[in-house]
Design a protein around this motif. Structure first.
Motif, PDB file in Angstrom:
ATOM      1  N   LEU A   3       0.862  -1.185   0.000  1.00 38.35           N
ATOM      2  CA  LEU A   3       0.000   0.000   0.000  1.00 38.35           C
ATOM      3  C   LEU A   3       0.894   1.229   0.000  1.00 38.35           C
ATOM      4  N   VAL A   5       0.782   5.421  -0.057  1.00 39.54           N
ATOM      5  CA  VAL A   5      -0.056   6.611   0.123  1.00 39.54           C
ATOM      6  C   VAL A   5       0.808   7.814  -0.198  1.00 39.54           C
ATOM      7  N   LEU A   8      -1.660  12.550   0.376  1.00 37.74           N
ATOM      8  CA  LEU A   8      -3.114  12.386   0.466  1.00 37.74           C
ATOM      9  C   LEU A   8      -3.731  13.497   1.321  1.00 37.74           C
ATOM     10  N   LEU A  48      -8.379   5.301   2.804  1.00 37.19           N
ATOM     11  CA  LEU A  48      -7.555   4.150   2.415  1.00 37.19           C
ATOM     12  C   LEU A  48      -8.398   2.958   1.985  1.00 37.19           C
ATOM     13  N   ILE A  59      -3.700   6.841  -3.639  1.00 41.96           N
ATOM     14  CA  ILE A  59      -3.607   5.616  -2.838  1.00 41.96           C
ATOM     15  C   ILE A  59      -3.378   4.492  -3.831  1.00 41.96           C
TER      16      ILE A  59
END
Ligand SMILES: Nc1ncnc2c1ncn2[C@@H]1O[C@H](COP(=O)(O)OP(=O)(O)OP(=O)(O)O)[C@@H](O)[C@H]1O
Ligand SMILES: [Mg+2]
Length: 223
Positions: A3, A5, A8, A48, A59
Motif C-alpha cells: 500500500l 499513500v 493524500l 484508504l 492511494i
C-alpha cells in the motif's frame, strides 16, 4: 500487498481533515496511528479503504491507483484483501454471531466451507465468544460486539487489516485477547493499520505515527 499513500489530503469545506500524508505499508508491516480526537484518523482510514474520495493525492494497492479501479474491482479488493473494523461496528441484526462472522466468506468464497467453519471456531475460541455464537447481536454487550467485528474482519485472512479503535469498548483482559490475536495474524504476514488510543496496543506496532491536525509525525519508540 503493498500500500502506497502519496500526498493524500481530504478537505471538508475549508478544513483539512487529512493534510498531505505519505507513507508505505509492506506485507507484514504493523502500523499504529495515535492522536487526539478530531485529528483525522478515521477520515484517513475511510480514504484508504475507498469509502471516501480524497481531495488530492493517491492511494495505490500493488501499484494500482484506487481512484482508477472500477466499483466492482474496489468491492473485490475490499472483500478479499482488506479487513475492516470500524469505530462503531455494526453487525447484521437478524443473524447469529456465528453467521455474522461467516458472512464475508459467503460473498467471496476464498476458502472452502469446511475451512470457514474451522476458522470461525478458532476465532470464536480465541476471543472467548464460543458461548455466544448462537445469540443475536442485540443480546450481546458492546465489547462482545466489538470482538465479533474483529473476528468478522479476519475470517477471510485479508492482506491488510484496518482497525479503528478495536479495543475501545474492551476491558484490559479482553483487550489483551485482541492484542494477542492481532500479533498472531501479523506473524503470519497480515499487515495491520491500527488506530488506537490504547498505547499498550500501539506499542506492538513497528511504526507508530501520531496524527495532529491531519498530519503525521513518526513517534520514536522507547522514549
Ligand atoms: N463527513 C464529514 N463532514 C464534515 N466534516 C467531517 C466529516 N467527517 C469528519 N469530519 C471532520 O474531520 C475532522 C477529523 O475527523 P475524524 O473522524 O477523522 O477524527 P478522528 O481522529 O478519527 O477522531 P476520534 O479520535 O474522535 O475518532 C474532524 O474535525 C471532523 O469534524
Ligand atoms: Mg475516529
Amino acid at each position: 500487498m503493498l500500500l502506497r499513500v502519496h500526498r493524500l489530503s481530504k478537505l471538508f469545506g475549508n478544513d483539512k481533515a487529512v493534510d498531505s500524508i505519505s507513507f508505505d505499508v509492506n506485507q507484514g508491516d504493523y502500523v499504529a496511528i495515535i492522536g487526539p480526537s478530531g485529528s483525522g484518523k478515521t477520515t484517513l482510514l475511510s480514504l484508504l479503504t475507498g469509502m471516501l474520495s480524497p481531495t488530492e493525492g493517491d492511494i495505490l494497492y500493488d501499484n494500482r491507483r484506487l481512484s482508477q479501479i472500477t466499483k466492482r474491482e474496489l468491492y473485490e479488493l475490499r472483500a478479499r484483501e482488506l479487513g475492516l473494523v470500524f469505530q462503531f461496528s455494526e453487525l447484521v441484526g437478524n443473524l447469529s454471531i456465528r453467521d455474522n462472522i461467516l458472512l464475508p466468506g459467503l460473498f467471496t468464497r476464498k476458502f472452502s466451507n469446511a475451512e470457514y467453519q474451522r476458522k470461525c471456531d478458532y476465532l470464536l475460541e480465541h476471543l472467548l465468544l464460543s458461548n455466544f455464537q448462537n445469540k443475536l447481536p442485540r443480546e450481546l454487550s458492546g465489547g462482545q460486539i466489538q470482538k465479533t467485528a474483529i473476528a468478522r474482519s479476519l475470517i477471510n485472512e485479508p492482506s491488510i487489516l484496518f482497525a479503528d479503535e478495536p479495543s475501545g469498548d474492551l476491558d484490559p483482559e479482553n483487550s489483551l485477547l485482541v492484542q494477542n490475536l492481532l500479533n498472531e495474524f501479523n506473524k503470519r504476514n497480515l499487515s495491520i493499520i491500527l488506530v488506537t488510543h490504547d498505547m499498550q496496543l500501539a506499542y506492538d506496532a513497528q511504526t507508530i505515527y501520531e496524527m495532529k491536525q491531519g498530519k503525521f509525525d513518526q513517534v520514536v519508540k522507547g522514549i
